[in-house]
Write an enzyme that holds these catalytic residues in place. Structure first.
Site, PDB file in Angstrom:
ATOM      1  N   GLY A 113       0.749  -1.228  -0.088  1.00 28.72           N
ATOM      2  CA  GLY A 113      -0.072  -0.170   0.043  1.00 28.72           C
ATOM      3  C   GLY A 113       0.939   1.169  -0.008  1.00 28.72           C
ATOM      4  O   GLY A 113       1.008   2.115   0.914  1.00 28.72           O
ATOM      5  N   SER A 115       1.309   3.787  -3.212  1.00 30.75           N
ATOM      6  CA  SER A 115       0.743   4.854  -4.232  1.00 30.75           C
ATOM      7  C   SER A 115      -0.529   5.117  -3.876  1.00 30.75           C
ATOM      8  O   SER A 115      -1.359   4.512  -3.438  1.00 30.75           O
ATOM      9  CB  SER A 115       0.931   4.478  -5.660  1.00 30.75           C
ATOM     10  N   SER A 147      -0.868  -3.691  -6.641  1.00 29.79           N
ATOM     11  CA  SER A 147      -0.610  -4.871  -7.509  1.00 29.79           C
ATOM     12  C   SER A 147      -1.197  -5.812  -6.581  1.00 29.79           C
ATOM     13  O   SER A 147      -0.566  -6.279  -5.361  1.00 29.79           O
ATOM     14  CB  SER A 147       0.702  -5.149  -7.967  1.00 29.79           C
ATOM     15  N   GLU A 232      14.308  -4.544  -3.050  1.00 37.47           N
ATOM     16  CA  GLU A 232      13.272  -4.613  -4.210  1.00 37.47           C
ATOM     17  C   GLU A 232      14.460  -4.606  -5.246  1.00 37.47           C
ATOM     18  O   GLU A 232      14.519  -5.169  -6.259  1.00 37.47           O
ATOM     19  CB  GLU A 232      12.364  -3.727  -4.399  1.00 37.47           C
ATOM     20  N   GLU A 362      11.379   9.985 -14.635  1.00 40.52           N
ATOM     21  CA  GLU A 362      11.331  11.365 -14.380  1.00 40.52           C
ATOM     22  C   GLU A 362      11.854  11.221 -12.976  1.00 40.52           C
ATOM     23  O   GLU A 362      12.911  12.211 -12.752  1.00 40.52           O
ATOM     24  CB  GLU A 362      10.215  12.010 -14.556  1.00 40.52           C
TER      25      GLU A 362
END
Length: 382
Positions: A113, A115, A147, A232, A362
């Site tokens: 949890g 974004s 996801s 990750e 970005e």
């Protein structure tokens, strides 16, 4: 490796695809359990946690072998690659006892949890609130792009517990049971495959969470997020580099099969450039790994994430342009997507996701400019 040759899941069994990154088919559960029981799930960890106290170099070699053979270690990467090591680093003894081994053995799955609608790449802007009420937290808010949320058992959830603190402060992490009342998951189907959905919108409506579900110190969630993403990316580059190398070799083979294509100087130049990219990525990965293994900062990990996602997009475009209209022929599928079969055109469209997930290109450029090169932030004077 002899053990992999003798125990790897068959290609036939792997045709039973997962429905999302929070779902484990029966074969994947059995495979993950086998890895754990034989000490090959997380080789660098102690034996009681599915490892064999392998050195960093031994662990890297093992991951290279898995990737080269296209054998998945686990189909719930959030659980194995992020939540488990973060719980090991920051969790209480009770949390480790309750969640670590079941996660490693594939008995429970996780979503992240992070974004939110107004806090995508800027995690520190998250607004999902958690208010302590006696011995429970009351969580309200919304996550997005989560996801596997609709299939996951638990959520490793970043929430704001001190609303008046600066935005990088006052963030905490809670372990939330996804079956708790007040949670609504709304899967977001893909345009290309409407029957497949991994991303979700997740709504928390006054969800009650036990106070002891807090991971680490209250208000210190930003630091946990940095170590979580570090876990990750620590070995992620290996799979990305192997994929790039494999698909460059596929393009070389394509040029040999089609003489008119192999003689095209534009195609030859593009493939040569991609081959150089693959080699550069391997060397950069080894350099960053050497620093990481010796306890030093490895800015290469930020560079690798950006480089890999952009190189993947270039490769998919070269492949699509090389085969022309055939790129849209769904009867001529390819493994170029590395997740499931699809056309080259679909691979190209999906490649854009890699420039967003885990930190947009970005944002990565900003991080490299400011933290690696020491350049001033936009609008600042030196």
């Amino acid at each position: 490796m002899a053990w992999l040759e003798a125990n790897a899941p068959s290609e036939e069994s792997q045709e039973d695809h997962k429905t999302s990154s929070g779902h484990l088919p029966d074969w994947a559960k059995a495979w993950q359990r086998k890895l754990f029981d034989d000490g090959w799930l997380v080789p660098g960890w102690p034996g009681e946690l599915g490892g064999r106290n392998a050195t960093p170099v031994q662990t890297m070699v093992y991951f290279e072998e898995l990737s080269a053979r296209r054998i998945p270690r686990a189909l719930n990467p959030q659980g194995i690659g992020i939540v488990a090591p973060s719980t090991l680093d920051h969790g209480t003894d009770a949390q480790k006892e309750r969640y670590l081994v079941p996660t490693l053995r594939g008995e429970i799955t996780w979503c992240l949890g992070m974004s939110e609608p107004d806090a995508g790449s800027d995690l520190a802007a998250l607004r999902t609130r958690a208010v302590l009420d006696g011995d429970e937290w009351i969580v309200s808010g919304q996550k997005v792009w989560t996801s596997g949320a609709h299939d996951a058992d638990f959520c490793f959830c970043f929430v704001r517990t001190e609303p008046d603190a600066p935005k990088h402060k006052g963030i905490s992490v809670l372990i939330i049971d996804m079956s708790a009342p007040g949670i609504t998951c709304r899967p977001l189907p893909e345009l290309v495959e409407p029957d497949y959905a991994d991303f979700n919108e997740v709504f928390f409506d006054s969800v009650r969470v036990p106070a002891d579900a807090l991971v680490g110190e209250r208000g210190q969630g930003w630091g946990i997020s940095m170590t979580s993403l570090g876990h990750e990316r620590g070995m992620l580059w290996i799979g990305q580099q192997t994929f790039l190398q494999r698909e460059v070799e596929s393009l070389i083979a394509l040029g040999k099969e089609r003489p008119e294509l192999g003689a095209d100087p534009v195609f030859r130049d593009a493939v040569a450039s991609l081959w150089i990219d693959a080699q550069a990525m391997k060397v950069m990965g080894y350099r960053g790994f050497a620093k990481f293994a010796s306890g030093r900062a490895a800015p290469e990990h930020s560079l690798l994430k950006l480089f890999a996602s952009e190189a993947r997009r270039r490769l998919q475009l070269v492949a699509s342009e090389a085969v022309g209209a055939e790129a849209y022929d769904r009867s001529a599928t390819t493994e170029v997507t590395d997740v499931r079969p699809g056309t080259y055109a679909e691979g190209y469209l999906r490649s854009f996701a890699h420039t967003i997930a885990g930190g947009t290109s970005e944002i990565q450029r900003n991080i490299i400019a400011e933290r690696v090169l020491g350049l001033p932030k936009s609008g600042e004077k030196r």
